[in-house]
Scaffold this active site. Sequence first.
Site, PDB file in Angstrom:
ATOM      1  NE  ARG A 224      -4.093   8.794   4.137  1.00  0.00           N
ATOM      2  CZ  ARG A 224      -4.665   9.417   5.445  1.00  0.00           C
ATOM      3  NH1 ARG A 224      -5.304  10.663   5.443  1.00  0.00           N
ATOM      4  NH2 ARG A 224      -4.238   8.579   6.515  1.00  0.00           N
ATOM      5  CG  HIS A 272      -3.059  15.718   6.465  1.00  0.00           C
ATOM      6  ND1 HIS A 272      -2.595  14.422   5.626  1.00  0.00           N
ATOM      7  CD2 HIS A 272      -3.962  15.171   6.950  1.00  0.00           C
ATOM      8  CE1 HIS A 272      -3.135  13.447   5.936  1.00  0.00           C
ATOM      9  NE2 HIS A 272      -3.981  13.717   6.830  1.00  0.00           N
TER      10      HIS A 272
END
Length: 309
Positions: A224, A272
Site C-alpha cells: 500500500r 497496482h
Amino acid sequence: MRILLYRGDGVVEPWVREFEGVMPQVEAVTWKEGQVLPPCDYAVLWNPALGLLEQLAQVKAIFLMGAGVDALLKFGEALPDVPLIRLGDAGMGVQMAEYVTHAVLRYFRRFDEYEQQARHGAWNPLPQIPKEEFAVGVMGLGKLGQPVVEAMRHFGFPVRGWSRTPKDIPGVETYAGMEGLDPFLRGTRVLVSMLPLTPDTANLLDRHNLGKLQPGAYLINVSRGAIIAEPDLMTLIRSGHIAGATLDVFRHEPLPAPHPFWNEPRISITPHISALTMRHDAVRQIADKIAALESGQPVDDLVDRSLGY
Ligand code: GLV
C-alpha cells in the site's frame, strides 16, 4: 442461499457468472446506490459504499475480493459486526514473487543502468555486484510475503524478514516489532514492502527509517502506498541514498498527473498490478470457505479489526 456481489468499480458481471458456475445453487445479486437489498446470506465485496455496508448487518460474513482490507476497515464503527474474511493467496503469491523477482534482478544485474546506457549507445560492461552485498529485506511475512522470501532464497540472496510478531523461517534472518526494525533496516540493501496498511504501518517508511537502509539501497513497494512518506522517498532518491524504487502502489491511485514520481527516472511505476485477483481461484476459495462456515468449521484469513488486517 443468496449472495451479494459488489465492486466499487462496477465490474461485477464477470463475478456473477463465475459464482453461477462454481456455486450453481446460489442466487447471486448485485446492488446499486439507492437500492434496498433483499436479505442475503453472505456478501462478497471490493471497495464498498457506506450505503451498502449499512444494509449488511444480517449477513453471516463479508468476504473481500482481495488481500488488503484497509478500504473496508476505514469505515470503522459503521462496519457491520459480522466476520470479515480476506482473500488468502488465491494465485496472488506467485504473482508477487514474479514481480519482486523481476525488480530485484533488474537492480542486481544492473539492467536499469544498461537501459540508460543503451539509450546513449554505450557498450560498457559494469562490474557485477557481490551477492552478499545485496541483502533483500522483506517486510510482512504473511501468505504473500512467504512466496517472495522463497523466490529470493532460490536465487541465493541473503534474505531478511521483518514482521509484527516473531517468525521463524529457515534460512531467513528474521526480526520483529519496533525494536527489531532498526537492525533489520540497517542490514538491508533492497527493501520490499508487503505490509498491510494499518495505523501502525502508515508512514512507517519515512525519511528516518528509509535513511537507515544501506547506501545505494533500493525500494520495492507492492502493498500500500501510504506506508511510504512519498516526499521523503523523493528526497532520499535525489540525495542518492536510495538508488532506485519500483512502486506498484501509491497514496492516491491512479497516481495523479503532476506527481513528481512520474518524472523521476530512478522510480519505476506500475499501476497496482503486482498481484491481480484471479477471479476463478478467488471464487473457488470463497465457495470453500462458505461451505466450511455452513458446516460450522473454522475458516482461515479472518480479519482482526483490532490489528487492522
Ligand atoms: C490488492 O491490492 C489486494 O489487496 O488484493
